[in-house]
Design a protein around this motif. Structure first.
Motif, PDB file in Angstrom:
ATOM      1  N   ARG A 220      -5.983   5.779   0.767  1.00  0.00           N
ATOM      2  CA  ARG A 220      -6.004   5.280  -0.598  1.00  0.00           C
ATOM      3  C   ARG A 220      -5.372   3.896  -0.633  1.00  0.00           C
ATOM      4  O   ARG A 220      -4.319   3.682  -0.022  1.00  0.00           O
ATOM      5  N   ALA A 221      -6.006   2.974  -1.324  1.00  0.00           N
ATOM      6  CA  ALA A 221      -5.454   1.621  -1.432  1.00  0.00           C
ATOM      7  C   ALA A 221      -4.046   1.696  -2.003  1.00  0.00           C
ATOM      8  O   ALA A 221      -3.793   2.441  -2.942  1.00  0.00           O
ATOM      9  N   ASP A 283      -5.800  -2.989   1.828  1.00  0.00           N
ATOM     10  CA  ASP A 283      -7.140  -3.537   1.588  1.00  0.00           C
ATOM     11  C   ASP A 283      -7.772  -2.929   0.321  1.00  0.00           C
ATOM     12  O   ASP A 283      -7.132  -2.174  -0.398  1.00  0.00           O
ATOM     13  N   ARG A 284      -9.037  -3.294   0.108  1.00  0.00           N
ATOM     14  CA  ARG A 284      -9.731  -2.923  -1.131  1.00  0.00           C
ATOM     15  C   ARG A 284     -10.268  -1.493  -1.092  1.00  0.00           C
ATOM     16  O   ARG A 284     -10.713  -1.033  -0.054  1.00  0.00           O
ATOM     17  N   PRO A 285     -10.284  -0.845  -2.254  1.00  0.00           N
ATOM     18  CA  PRO A 285     -10.973   0.441  -2.349  1.00  0.00           C
ATOM     19  C   PRO A 285     -12.406   0.294  -1.838  1.00  0.00           C
ATOM     20  O   PRO A 285     -13.041  -0.726  -2.073  1.00  0.00           O
ATOM     21  N   SER A 287     -13.372  -0.120   1.233  1.00  0.00           N
ATOM     22  CA  SER A 287     -13.537  -0.813   2.524  1.00  0.00           C
ATOM     23  C   SER A 287     -13.302   0.160   3.679  1.00  0.00           C
ATOM     24  O   SER A 287     -12.734   1.238   3.504  1.00  0.00           O
ATOM     25  N   TYR A 308     -11.287   3.599   2.965  1.00  0.00           N
ATOM     26  CA  TYR A 308     -10.616   3.570   1.665  1.00  0.00           C
ATOM     27  C   TYR A 308     -11.447   4.299   0.621  1.00  0.00           C
ATOM     28  O   TYR A 308     -12.649   4.059   0.495  1.00  0.00           O
ATOM     29  N   ARG A 310     -12.677   5.102  -3.216  1.00  0.00           N
ATOM     30  CA  ARG A 310     -13.109   4.110  -4.213  1.00  0.00           C
ATOM     31  C   ARG A 310     -12.200   4.036  -5.422  1.00  0.00           C
ATOM     32  O   ARG A 310     -12.266   3.085  -6.179  1.00  0.00           O
ATOM     33  N   ALA A 312      -8.875   3.789  -8.029  1.00  0.00           N
ATOM     34  CA  ALA A 312      -7.920   2.705  -8.263  1.00  0.00           C
ATOM     35  C   ALA A 312      -6.778   2.788  -7.260  1.00  0.00           C
ATOM     36  O   ALA A 312      -6.422   3.872  -6.815  1.00  0.00           O
ATOM     37  N   PRO A 313      -6.224   1.617  -6.858  1.00  0.00           N
ATOM     38  CA  PRO A 313      -5.100   1.631  -5.917  1.00  0.00           C
ATOM     39  C   PRO A 313      -3.930   2.440  -6.460  1.00  0.00           C
ATOM     40  O   PRO A 313      -3.717   2.516  -7.669  1.00  0.00           O
ATOM     41  N   GLU A 316       0.007  -1.715  -6.875  1.00  0.00           N
ATOM     42  CA  GLU A 316      -0.552  -3.056  -6.697  1.00  0.00           C
ATOM     43  C   GLU A 316       0.072  -3.793  -5.518  1.00  0.00           C
ATOM     44  O   GLU A 316      -0.598  -4.517  -4.805  1.00  0.00           O
TER      45      GLU A 316
END
Ligand code: C2O
Ligand code: CU
Ligand code: CU
Length: 471
Positions: A220-221, A283-285, A287, A308, A310, A312-313, A316
């Motif tokens: 998870r981001a 990194d980004r959701p 990826s 990752y 999808r 929400a992180p 932050e």
């Protein structure tokens, strides 16, 4: 030097064959079916033949030898300083023992047949009991007919928990094993080939993580993960590169170190070596990032990948908490009063010993070759005064890599080829490059007869083994 084998089942086929277990490679810190609870009153551990599905459902299950019916064996957890007790039952049809690799324990619990205990006969039991002084990532494996027993799957992680672990969101454990499988996914025969014993050892054609050719590991981001990696392969050295990530190494062989990024971006782990990493998923959701084993340049492959989710992180910015592990109560070497010894690693192909020297040995330490399960009639390589610091210089005269392991103690790595090692790097296994000299220091505070050997199993059983006696 070719390291591939003439087997027909390739890793690529295995990759295609994967696909079932979404969470393969990811074990939660607690609550997994195979996870023992902390400080078990008494744990039962059975070594027996079993079947394991390692390469996907369109291949038959592999006949293995397993602890507790699974490959790797159950993840054993105990609190630092708590009593650990395991009743090991041997349901193999040959002798076995269990060695608790890296734990500083009494000699009688060390699991070396003929040296610290009689072998556990088929049908018999042996009770191991000790109190681990150090927290960290350790592991267990047989010490009898090691090449075959470990090569057929007998190995598992032993985690000693800190009273106050660093703050993370999740813990992952990757136990890496390397298998030479036939086309129908069975362990290939031919353990102990003389050629490979004198070279890099029995390298396989299939690398598993937690007993499976792994699928992507969902992450998870924003989360912070503590990743424990155990190289439980019999011969394969890995050099792991985490694409798109900057892991911090916080412990090696269970012992805390100065948090640092892997040298040259590659985490180098020889057989038996462990690392604890702190990994921020920055990194980004959505990826995906490969973890590549590039030890053999031209044969680099994707060991596993971080995928990752999808959503929400989780947060932050990276978690603002210390990654440092609490120190273990290791005795500090006193270099001023140390006794100094040199151990020369000799032999192997191109090593000038002839491919096979005395008594079928391919290797030697200071001219002596202890083979098989360890010839206890041989005199010890060294006799050390109790509580004295010993500085060991391991001089590798061979053309091959050797993860050299000492039982019953952890050592401080002082020098590599005359250059001081930065930070305090402790370990129980040190990877010595071809022609390299590595200097380690430890306080010989644990009385008994302790094995020192290469953890490439083929090397160990063909001469790269000896005993240090602590009075
Ligand atoms: Cu894992 Cu004699 O060692
Ligand atoms: Cu050991
Ligand atoms: Cu070796």
């Amino acid at each position: 030097m070719p390291i591939t084998t003439p087997l027909e089942l390739t890793r690529r086929q295995f990759w295609k064959a994967g696909g079932a277990l979404a969470l393969a490679g990811a074990l939660p810190a607690r609550g997994h079916a195979a996870t023992a609870t902390s400080a078990p009153a008494s744990l039962r551990l059975t070594a027996a033949p079993a079947r394991a599905s390692m390469v996907g459902d369109d291949h038959p299950a592999t006949a293995v030898w397993a602890y507790g019916g699974s490959v790797p064996g159950p993840v054993l957890r105990v609190r630092q300083g708590a009593r650990f007790r395991a009743v090991v039952e041997n349901r193999l049809d040959e002798d076995t023992t269990v060695h608790w690799h890296g734990i500083r324990l009494p000699n009688a619990m060390d699991g070396v047949p003929g040296l610290t205990q009689p072998p556990i006969r088929p049908g018999a039991r042996f009770t191991y009991e000790f109190t681990p002084p150090d927290a960290g990532t350790f592991w267990y494996h047989p010490h009898d007919n090691s090449l075959v027993q470990q090569g057929r799957g007998l190995a598992g992680a032993l985690i000693v928990e800190e009273a106050e672990p660093p703050r993370v969101d999740r813990e992952l454990l990757w136990v890496i094993q390397d298998w030479r499988l036939t086309r129908d996914a069975q362990v290939a025969l031919g353990f102990g080939g003389r050629m490979e014993a004198a070279m890099a050892g029995r390298l396989g054609n299939t690398v598993t993580v937690n007993g499976r050719v792994p699928d992507d590991v969902p992450v998870r981001a924003g989360e912070r993960v503590r990743l424990r990696i155990v190289n439980a392969a019999t011969a394969r050295i890995v050099a792991l590169r985490f694409e798109g990530h900057r892991p911090l190494v916080v412990a090696l062989d269970g012992q805390p170190c100065e948090p640092h990024e892997p040298v040259g971006g590659r985490l180098l782990l020889g057989p038996a070596m462990r690392a604890d990493l702190i990994l921020d998923m920055a990194d980004r959701p959505g990826s995906r990032h490969a973890v590549i084993d590039g030890f053999h340049d031209r044969l680099a492959y994707e060991l596993v990948a971080l995928a990752y989710e999808r959503g929400a992180p989780l947060r932050e910015h990276a978690l603002d908490a210390s990654v440092r592990l609490p120190p273990n109560p290791l005795p500090q070497p006193d270099l001023a009063t140390a006794e100094r010894h040199e151990l020369v690693l000799q032999g192997g192909m191109m090593g000038g010993m002839g491919m096979m020297g005395m008594r079928g040995a391919a290797w030697a330490i200071n001219g002596m070759s202890m083979t098989g399960k360890g010839d206890t009639h041989m005199p010890p390589l060294l006799s050390l005064a109790r509580r004295r610091t010993c500085v060991l210089s391991l001089r590798n005269e061979t053309a091959w890599w050797h993860p050299m392991h000492l039982h019953g103690h952890s050592f401080l790595v002082l020098m590599r080829n005359g250059t001081a090692v930065a930070g305090a790097e402790w370990g129980d296994t040190v990877l010595v490059e071809p022609r390299q000299t590595v200097e380690v220091a430890f306080v010989a505070d644990n009385p008994g007869a302790w094995m020192l050997h290469c953890h490439v199993m083929d090397h160990e059983v063909s001469g790269l083994m000896g005993v240090l006696r602590v009075a």
